[in-house]
Design an enzyme around this catalytic site. Structure first.
Site, PDB file in Angstrom:
ATOM      1  N   ASP A 108      14.968 -80.096  17.692  1.00  0.00           N
ATOM      2  CA  ASP A 108      14.747 -80.367  16.269  1.00  0.00           C
ATOM      3  C   ASP A 108      14.592 -81.864  16.044  1.00  0.00           C
ATOM      4  OD1 ASP A 108      15.035 -77.684  15.741  1.00  0.00           O
ATOM      5  OD2 ASP A 108      17.207 -77.854  15.471  1.00  0.00           O
ATOM      6  N   ASP A 114      21.287 -76.497  18.437  1.00  0.00           N
ATOM      7  CA  ASP A 114      22.347 -75.509  18.194  1.00  0.00           C
ATOM      8  C   ASP A 114      22.134 -74.389  19.211  1.00  0.00           C
ATOM      9  OD1 ASP A 114      22.945 -77.098  15.976  1.00  0.00           O
ATOM     10  OD2 ASP A 114      21.604 -75.928  14.689  1.00  0.00           O
ATOM     11  N   ASP A 164      17.449 -72.648  20.740  1.00  0.00           N
ATOM     12  CA  ASP A 164      17.991 -73.539  19.711  1.00  0.00           C
ATOM     13  C   ASP A 164      17.904 -72.803  18.393  1.00  0.00           C
ATOM     14  OD1 ASP A 164      18.761 -75.577  18.041  1.00  0.00           O
ATOM     15  OD2 ASP A 164      16.810 -76.596  18.097  1.00  0.00           O
ATOM     16  N   ASP A 166      17.722 -71.915  14.598  1.00  0.00           N
ATOM     17  CA  ASP A 166      17.210 -72.524  13.375  1.00  0.00           C
ATOM     18  C   ASP A 166      17.431 -71.561  12.226  1.00  0.00           C
ATOM     19  OD1 ASP A 166      16.239 -75.008  14.353  1.00  0.00           O
ATOM     20  OD2 ASP A 166      14.527 -73.954  15.234  1.00  0.00           O
ATOM     21  N   ASP A 172      13.948 -71.851  18.406  1.00  0.00           N
ATOM     22  CA  ASP A 172      13.141 -72.458  19.470  1.00  0.00           C
ATOM     23  C   ASP A 172      13.586 -71.939  20.825  1.00  0.00           C
ATOM     24  OD1 ASP A 172      11.660 -74.229  17.748  1.00  0.00           O
ATOM     25  OD2 ASP A 172      13.477 -75.429  17.563  1.00  0.00           O
ATOM     26  N   SER A 438     -18.438 -47.361  36.687  1.00  0.00           N
ATOM     27  CA  SER A 438     -19.399 -47.656  35.629  1.00  0.00           C
ATOM     28  C   SER A 438     -20.520 -46.621  35.592  1.00  0.00           C
ATOM     29  CB  SER A 438     -19.950 -49.075  35.824  1.00  0.00           C
ATOM     30  OG  SER A 438     -20.640 -49.503  34.664  1.00  0.00           O
ATOM     31  N   ASP A 722     -13.339 -51.104  33.025  1.00  0.00           N
ATOM     32  CA  ASP A 722     -14.358 -50.963  34.062  1.00  0.00           C
ATOM     33  C   ASP A 722     -13.984 -51.843  35.264  1.00  0.00           C
ATOM     34  OD1 ASP A 722     -16.721 -51.159  35.604  1.00  0.00           O
ATOM     35  OD2 ASP A 722     -17.992 -50.900  33.850  1.00  0.00           O
TER      36      ASP A 722
END
Length: 887
Positions: A108, A114, A164, A166, A172, A438, A722
């Site tokens: 931050d 935190d 962290d 928030d 974060d 294909s 494919d």
């Protein structure tokens, strides 16, 4: 309890159409499909009615499997191969103590971090657990302990993610440490210091202990790569009580809703309405299938109550009860709630041990039986074409395979000519396998509608294909057809499938190549191989992942009339069951088998491209973009340095990308649209030694192979595209050692470079340690290719003999048949412009003139007939090697 519970009391947080015409058609189809998405809500959702239908279906019984000859895994083990076994394996108690972190950098701008740590061990628990958050501290101390019950034979990788916290924005994510529990020794306690950033001296300190646990060992089923574990079935029953009516009595439970939830179960949550006209009985319980080892909780929300915030509390009476399922005695009814108006019962029972998938790397019994029958056609055919004096014995009969490449309508048309040429030489009867991707899958699926197609000349089939290739295609977008498409897509949604634009593309293909609705299914092709009368068809696709390029992640998937599977994991399902819902190898919900047009749409899903694929078409590699499209993963130091074991993974650090990198990665890797089917690997776990398994290692080629928590078994859906989005080849199923292929006829129909796909295949096989002949084509030949090349693989013992047929127009310009020159009036017929700017054979052309169709068929047939000598040489070489091998 040993499933991530910690000592703290806090709970974890919760005419010919041009390319321009084709583009307009694609845009019209896309707009139409978007309208369907809005008006019909084609995303599959599990309604209560659908769940009732699901629960009313029974799992296939062992008796019926044995009767049908499709019982692959027997609870007693009699029919198991040596590579797949049932065994008793102990479980251990893992103790994880998150101690502290040091020098955590500031995430931050205005405050310190935190920090908290989130723990995830998906092989032991459905939930993620976390420590408390320590505010404004770069050296947080937690000292919190967590417990997990782990299976010793499973690859357990613990993820320790540092966040962290928030309040306003999303937390974060700073980094994640991946720690392999296999590093730990039983009975020892270690304290690990993970050096997360040497420059900033960031460090995470965690203590680990691994101990024995009381109770009997767990019964598991494994093939050495995947592990299937015990699952249980929980039945929850509500019985409404009868009572006398009173004048002032409040309303009863009329139209009141019960909500039942078992996190991590196959069913998840079931919301059931109980009213005066609907009373639960023993014939209609709510059912949940869950893995016993995760010891989940039943969460019940009673009428008029809100879902409780915690799944760990146990509340009885008139509240909302939560029951830890390990506490319910097996096979006994247990009262959860006694109320004046109703009683709530729960009953848990073990599910049978037998699986509804085949775990194993060998060939299925049906294919082995086919090979025995097919050999009765191949051996006399080889004797005839090679003009041998004696009959070929079984061990002298080489396995010959015809391998094709994609190329839209060009490959569809050219394959008819190639097969007719092989039929005239008698070589078609010598082939055991025919593989495609294909556009060649469209030819193959048309041919195998006729149970004896290879025993006849192909003129009738070619005439039918000519009719559809030359008809006007604009009718496919008529109002009548659009209504039909809508009806079919809605039907697939009701069946429980996830629909996409690829399904619409399959329906368009059906209208382009057939008259009306085609009810043919892949399993119907068993009728065309039940006597060994035709080669076994194999169709290919690759499984991919979101957020990854095809070069970074792809897994080979093969389709036969018998089964569909991923050889990398050694897991297969019956073709009739592909698209049905599985959990831990058990069939949960049987979905009707798809009509083959939908598979054709997936096998040729030219719409499943992304920006990186387009970049790779014009550049030799995508290395330039790897810094934006690959995860930042680094090996990190740890103290103490634990003894290295062969099967353990290194401890690694994942650093999350920033917002710009995430956005750019998504823009580069997101695919326009993709086909998704229910994942029959769902719920399996990786074996502790899976990386050491030679069969897994053969196909181990993705960036996620050393991240077991993120491999395919953790996905709800397979994402199939494919095969040409990786390499335009269908050779990989033929390189499976168990098929023992001796000769491969490589029929190439690629646009542009005719040898690029072959070079890519050689490079890939070399990197993977797969036996494949060395391709040696001179630079002079590369500028002007011959019609056929023979690579005998003498320098690579064990490799198959390879015959390579590029799609070129060489001597055909002067010869209408081998040894027959063209007259002056016929010279125009030999001028086939295959790849020029004005060529009618563009990969995106969907309509040919009759003349263009006929010329391409004649050219591809001629190129086969004109190289008869090389074909016979290859077959003689294979027979000689088989005889020498026996000696």
């Amino acid at each position: 309890m040993y499933c991530g519970r910690r000592e703290t009391k806090e709970s974890p947080p919760p005419e010919i159409l041009s390319c321009f015409d084709l583009l307009k058609m694609q845009q019209s189809l896309a707009a139409f499909f978007n309208l369907l998405l809005i008006t019909q809500d084609l995303d599959v959702t599990a309604t209560t009615m659908e769940q009732d239908g699901l629960l009313s279906q029974k799992l296939m019984s062992q008796t019926s499997r044995l009767r049908d000859g499709n019982m692959w895994l027997n609870p007693e083990g009699e029919q198991w191969t040596s590579l797949t076994k049932i065994e008793s394996s102990p479980c251990y108690l893992l103790t994880v103590r998150v101690i502290r972190a040091r020098n955590i950098h500031q995430a931050d701008v205005l405050s310190q971090t935190d920090c908290y740590v989130r723990l995830w061990l998906p092989t032991a628990s459905n939930e993620k657990f976390q420590t408390k958050a320590v505010k404004n501290c770069k050296d947080p101390v937690w000292n919190e302990t967590f417990y997990f019950r782990i299976q010793s034979q499973v690859k357990n990788v613990l993820e320790l993610a540092l966040y962290d916290k928030d309040i306003i924005t999303q937390d974060d994510h700073l980094f994640t440490v991946y720690f392999d529990i296999a590093k730990l020794s039983l009975g020892e306690e270690v304290f690990m210091h993970f050096k997360c950033d040497s420059q900033r001296q960031e460090e995470l300190e965690v203590g680990f202990a691994l101990d024995n646990i009381s109770g009997p060992p767990e019964t598991i089923i494994t093939n050495g790569v995947l592990v299937a574990r015990k699952i249980c079935c929980l039945e929850v029953q509500v019985v409404e009580k009868k009572k006398k009516k009173k004048k002032k009595e409040k309303k009863s439970l009329s139209k009141k809703e019960f909500s039942f939830r078992v996190q991590g179960s196959y069913e998840g949550t079931q919301d059931i309405m109980l009213g005066s006209n609907l009373v639960f009985s023993s014939s209609s319980p709510a059912k949940f299938h869950y893995a016993r080892y995760k010891q989940p909780t039943l969460d019940v929300t009673l009428p008029g109550k809100k879902r409780p915030p915690s799944l760990h509390s146990r509340v009885y009476g008139t509240g909302s009860p939560n029951m830890e399922l390990h506490s319910i005695p097996s096979g006994e009814n247990m009262i959860l709630v006694e109320d004046k108006r109703f009683d709530l019962y729960a009953k848990a029972e073990d599910c049978p041990d037998h699986l509804d998938v085949r775990l194993g790397f060998d060939l299925c019994m049906q294919e082995q039986d086919f090979l025995c029958k097919r050999r009765n056609y191949v051996a006399p055919a080889l004797k005839k074409v090679l003009q041998l004096q004696q009959d070929l014995l079984d061990h002298e009969t080489p396995v010959v395979a015809i391998m094709t490449t994609g190329g839209g309508m060009r490959s569809l048309t050219a394959l008819y000519g190639s097969l007719r040429g092989l039929k005239k030489l008698g070589v078609l009867d010598c082939a055991m396998y025919l593989t495609g991707l294909s556009g060649t899958t469209w030819t193959m699926s048309n041919l195998y509608r006729d149970a004896d197609w290879s025993q006849k000349d192909l003129d009738k089939q070619i005439s039918e294909a000519r009719k559809h290739m030359t008809k006007c295609k604009i009718n496919s977008l008529s109002l009548e057809y659009l209504k039909y498409y809508k009806k079919q897509l809605c039907q697939r949604k009701r069946e429980g499938r996830r629909t996409s634009f690829i399904d619409l593309w399959g329906l368009v293909l059906e209208s382009l190549l057939h008259d009306g609705k085609d009810n043919h299914r892949l399993s119907d092709q068993q009728r065309a191989i039940d006597r060994g009368q035709n080669p076994l068809p194999i169709y290919t696709a690759v499984n991919v992942k979101n957020n990854y390029s095809t070069l970074d992640f792809k897994e080979w998937v093969e389709f036969t009339p018998y089964e569909v599977g991923l050889q990398k994991y050694g897991v297969f399902v019956r073709t009739e069951d592909f698209g049905s819902e599985f959990f831990m190898g058990r069939l949960m919900k049987k979905v009707p088998e798809s009509r083959i047009c939908f598979l054709e749409g997936m096998w040729s899903s030219l719409f499943s491209f992304n920006v990186l694929y387009i970049w790779n078409l014009s550049h030799s590699s995508e290395d330039f973009w790897h810094r934006w499209t690959r995860d930042q993963i680094d090996n990190i130091e740890e103290e103490p340095l634990l003894p290295l074991k062969p099967h353990e993974l290194q401890t690694r650090l994942f650093t999350p990308p920033g917002p710009l990198s995430n956005a750019l990665r998504g823009a580069l890797t997101d695919r326009l649209c993709i086909s998704q089917d229910h994942n029959f690997l769902r719920g399996f776990q990786m074996h502790n030694d899976y990386l050491e398994n030679p069969r897994f290692s053969r196909w181990k080629d993705t960036v996620l192979d050393t991240f077991p928590n993120q491999l395919t078994q953790s996905d709800e859906f397979l994402s199939l595209v494919d095969t040409g989005f990786f390499i335009n080849t269908s050779v990989m199923p033929l390189l499976k050692p168990e098929r023992k292929v001796d000769v491969i006829l490589h029929l190439n129909y690629s646009a542009g470079s005719q040898i690029q796909a072959l070079d890519q295949t050689c490079k890939y096989c070399s990197e993977q340690g797969i036996l494949f002949p060395r391709v040696d084509v001179s630079e002079e030949d590369r500028k002007k290719l011959k019609e056929c090349y023979l690579f005998d693989g003498a320098e690579t013992p064990g490799a198959p003999v390879l015959l390579f047929f590029p799609l070129i127009n060489d001597t055909f310009q002067k010869y209408k048949a081998p040894g027959q020159k063209r007259s002056e009036s016929e010279m125009e017929d030999g001028q086939v412009d295959l790849y020029g700017c004005c060529s009618p054979y563009s990969t995106y052309s969907i309509q040919y003139t009759e003349k263009a169709f006929d010329r391409l068929v004649q050219l591809s047939e001629y190129n086969i007939l004109n190289n008869e000598d090389l074909i016979m040489q290859a077959l003689h070489t294979a027979v000689a090697r088989k005889r020498q091998m026996k000696k």
